[in-house]
Design an enzyme around this catalytic site. Structure first.
Site, PDB file in Angstrom:
ATOM      1  N   LYS A 105      67.330  73.118  44.619  1.00 56.16           N
ATOM      2  CA  LYS A 105      66.969  72.289  43.518  1.00 56.16           C
ATOM      3  C   LYS A 105      68.125  72.225  42.691  1.00 56.16           C
ATOM      4  O   LYS A 105      69.229  72.996  42.979  1.00 56.16           O
ATOM      5  CB  LYS A 105      65.689  72.973  42.731  1.00 56.16           C
ATOM      6  CG  LYS A 105      65.076  71.939  41.836  1.00 56.16           C
ATOM      7  CD  LYS A 105      64.051  71.229  42.704  1.00 56.16           C
ATOM      8  CE  LYS A 105      63.220  70.370  41.965  1.00 56.16           C
ATOM      9  NZ  LYS A 105      62.102  69.861  42.796  1.00 56.16           N
TER      10      LYS A 105
HETATM   11  P1  NAD Z   1      59.661  61.328  35.917  1.00 54.15           P
HETATM   12  O1  NAD Z   1      60.591  61.704  35.204  1.00 54.15           O
HETATM   13  O2  NAD Z   1      59.691  59.982  36.538  1.00 54.15           O
HETATM   14  O3  NAD Z   1      58.166  61.228  35.243  1.00 54.15           O
HETATM   15  C1  NAD Z   1      57.648  62.509  34.329  1.00 54.15           C
HETATM   16  C2  NAD Z   1      56.436  61.826  33.662  1.00 54.15           C
HETATM   17  O4  NAD Z   1      55.830  63.169  32.878  1.00 54.15           O
HETATM   18  C3  NAD Z   1      56.757  60.857  32.623  1.00 54.15           C
HETATM   19  O5  NAD Z   1      55.784  59.977  32.263  1.00 54.15           O
HETATM   20  C4  NAD Z   1      57.142  61.768  31.226  1.00 54.15           C
HETATM   21  O6  NAD Z   1      56.966  60.971  30.076  1.00 54.15           O
HETATM   22  C5  NAD Z   1      55.963  62.567  31.411  1.00 54.15           C
HETATM   23  N1  NAD Z   1      56.340  63.900  30.791  1.00 54.15           N
HETATM   24  C6  NAD Z   1      57.377  64.524  30.532  1.00 54.15           C
HETATM   25  N2  NAD Z   1      57.318  65.476  29.888  1.00 54.15           N
HETATM   26  C7  NAD Z   1      55.980  65.962  29.468  1.00 54.15           C
HETATM   27  C8  NAD Z   1      55.246  66.864  28.627  1.00 54.15           C
HETATM   28  N3  NAD Z   1      55.773  67.717  28.246  1.00 54.15           N
HETATM   29  N4  NAD Z   1      54.084  66.524  28.556  1.00 54.15           N
HETATM   30  C9  NAD Z   1      53.263  65.536  29.313  1.00 54.15           C
HETATM   31  N5  NAD Z   1      53.977  64.582  29.992  1.00 54.15           N
HETATM   32  C10 NAD Z   1      55.364  64.648  30.177  1.00 54.15           C
HETATM   33  O7  NAD Z   1      59.304  62.457  36.936  1.00 54.15           O
HETATM   34  P2  NAD Z   1      58.665  62.469  38.290  1.00 54.15           P
HETATM   35  O8  NAD Z   1      59.644  62.402  39.610  1.00 54.15           O
HETATM   36  O9  NAD Z   1      57.379  61.687  38.355  1.00 54.15           O
HETATM   37  O10 NAD Z   1      58.403  64.249  38.409  1.00 54.15           O
HETATM   38  C11 NAD Z   1      56.974  64.449  38.021  1.00 54.15           C
HETATM   39  C12 NAD Z   1      56.565  65.951  38.657  1.00 54.15           C
HETATM   40  O11 NAD Z   1      56.343  65.582  40.031  1.00 54.15           O
HETATM   41  C13 NAD Z   1      57.584  67.134  38.350  1.00 54.15           C
HETATM   42  O12 NAD Z   1      57.162  68.221  38.273  1.00 54.15           O
HETATM   43  C14 NAD Z   1      58.507  67.011  39.788  1.00 54.15           C
HETATM   44  O13 NAD Z   1      59.156  68.078  39.977  1.00 54.15           O
HETATM   45  C15 NAD Z   1      57.271  66.614  40.740  1.00 54.15           C
HETATM   46  N6  NAD Z   1      57.699  65.857  41.884  1.00 54.15           N
HETATM   47  C16 NAD Z   1      58.684  64.804  41.895  1.00 54.15           C
HETATM   48  C17 NAD Z   1      58.950  64.247  43.186  1.00 54.15           C
HETATM   49  C18 NAD Z   1      59.554  62.696  43.313  1.00 54.15           C
HETATM   50  O14 NAD Z   1      59.562  62.380  44.359  1.00 54.15           O
HETATM   51  N7  NAD Z   1      60.063  62.107  42.270  1.00 54.15           N
HETATM   52  C19 NAD Z   1      58.421  64.950  44.483  1.00 54.15           C
HETATM   53  C20 NAD Z   1      57.818  66.138  44.245  1.00 54.15           C
HETATM   54  C21 NAD Z   1      57.587  66.684  43.019  1.00 54.15           C
END
Ligand code: NAD
Length: 415
Positions: A105
């Site tokens: 990561k």
């Molecule tokens: P992103 O940045 O695209 O979206 C994050 C979302 O969460 C946004 O809508 C943001 O406004 C919201 N957010 C941020 N801080 C917040 C808070 N304090 N309270 C509530 N909402 C909040 O990120 P993402 O890629 O969608 O990732 C989201 C989660 O999924 C993370 O935990 C990431 O590790 C996990 N994840 C992502 C992927 C991927 O392919 N992008 C894969 C596996 C896991």
């Protein structure tokens, strides 16, 4: 917030599996400790002309089963502990769904929305240059995560390629026109919906009457919302960092996506009620899908959760204390290392396509994603039922055991 709690908590889940597998202290230490922890200082010229120094991280947890693989997050809470804990989740996740990668990561401690596009571009390139000597298509392959996207991956790929020659396979989650895979942007969300459909089937729920609440309207959350909405689920609530929106009769996600083309936040979407993120998590619903940040369901709110099933779209959204409370309440939890594995599964397809300079059609991507994630689901379900344990414990046991087998064969243990 410091990531020390996240490390301790993720290691608690690991230790439960290690006890089941009867691993000794030495083996546990080999498997818990990241193999490489890199911290870099990133001086950037801001648009104002001032110099600002950011801190970046890349943690390579374990590569017994294949090259290190894991996302890069741009977030103010990113620190070595949090990044290390999330790197270990990648090791167990890639092993659980049986794709040939290890776990890593990365991250930069920053608030991306406070940076201009040119500042983000400079920061991403500086980070890539500073960590490039530990990256490689057969060594370590980053991907998008919280606060990063396909544009950030394009900058990383370009920065790496300027030193090493054209290397599309150095990152996944790139734009399709740069060698990205079709279906990668929706892959994590799509994988979550395959798992949700399977659970709904098992519980004999009819999607038309099934309510879903999603925390997070980013790369993961918004795709879950869209695919679930198109499949007939009723999306009662969704949130972003500014708060949540709620509709008892269900939100129209096609209209919400249209609304987001000219509005920065979901707040203010017509015919919805504004609620807080806390209220959103406590809504009555069939499926609650935290898909934003870590540790949002903890000992302060676990008792108040009313969902029947929680599917972890985010990484580590539930602390071990909350996990115990929810298990005792009979809430079914599908753990992160299974539920959100769709992203890394399609990243694996993207990497494979890059190695062969070949493009798969979308149908192949979605079919193979579905097969792999549901195979993972069935293996976890089988072990959970036969041993009468939680899905989380079963998922960790399967993932950790595969890493143990590979590590033992490679001679990492004193056996
Ligand atoms: P992103 O940045 O695209 O979206 C994050 C979302 O969460 C946004 O809508 C943001 O406004 C919201 N957010 C941020 N801080 C917040 C808070 N304090 N309270 C509530 N909402 C909040 O990120 P993402 O890629 O969608 O990732 C989201 C989660 O999924 C993370 O935990 C990431 O590790 C996990 N994840 C992502 C992927 C991927 O392919 N992008 C894969 C596996 C896991």
């Amino acid at each position: 917030m410091s990531g020390i709690e996240t490390v301790q908590e993720v290691n608690m889940f690991f230790d439960e599996a290690a006890s089941f597998l009867r691993l000794n202290e030495g083996d546990r230490a080999v498997l818990k400790r990241p193999w490489t922890e890199l911290k870099v200082s990133l001086p950037i010229k801001m648009d104002s002309g001032d110099i600002k120094v950011f801190t970046g991280y890349r943690v390579q947890h374990n590569d017994s089963r294949g090259p290190y693989k894991g996302g890069v997050r741009f977030h103010p809470d990113a620190d070595m502990d949090e990044i290390g804990a999330l790197a270990s989740l990648m090791t167990w996740k890639t092993a659980l769904v049986d794709i040939p990668f290890g776990g890593a990561k990365g991250g930069i401690q920053c608030i991306p929305k406070e940076l201009s596009t040119t500042e983000l571009n400079r920061l991403t390139r500086r980070y890539t240059n500073h960590i490039s000597y530990i990256l490689g298509v057969n060594r370590d392959i980053p991907a998008p995560d919280l606060g990063t996207n396909s544009q950030v991956m394009a900058w990383m790929m370009d920065a790496y390629s300027q030193i090493h020659g054209y290397t599309p396979g150095i990152v996944t989650g790139k734009p399709v026109s740069l060698g990205g895979s079709v279906g990668r942007d929706s892959a994590t969300g799509r994988g979550v919906t395959y798992v949700m459909n399977q659970v709904a089937d098992n519980l004999e729920m009819n999607t038309q009457n099934t309510s879903v609440v999603i925390q997070g309207a980013g790369q993961v959350g918004l795709w879950i919302a869209q695919i679930a909405f198109e499949s007939g689920y009723q999306i009662k609530g969704i949130s972003d960092v500014n708060g949540g929106i709620y509709s008892s009769s269900g939100l129209n996600i096609t209209d919400l996506k249209e609304y987001l083309t000219s509005n920065e936040s979901i707040i203010g979407f017509p015919d919805s009620e504004t609620i807080t993120n806390q209220e959103l998590l406590e809504l009555e619903c069939d499926f609650l899908i935290p898909a934003a940040i870590d540790r949002v369901i903890n000992d302060s709110n676990a008792e108040m959760i009313k969902a029947k099933v929680i599917i972890e779209g985010a990484n580590h959204p539930i602390t071990p204390e909350a996990d115990s409370v929810l298990n005792a309440k009979g809430v079914k939890i599908i753990p992160d290392i299974l539920a959100n594995s769709g992203g890394v599964i399609v990243s694996y397809f993207e990497w494979t396509q890059n190695l062969y300079q070949h493009q798969w059609p979308e149908e192949r991507v979605t079919q193979e994603l579905r097969r792999i994630i549901l195979d993972g689901y069935k293996a976890v379900e089988k072990l959970a039922i036969s041993e009468d344990i939680s899905y989380r414990k079963a998922a960790y046991i399967i993932g950790v055991n595969k890493v143990v087998e590979a590590s033992a064969l490679r001679g990492f243990f004193n056996r």
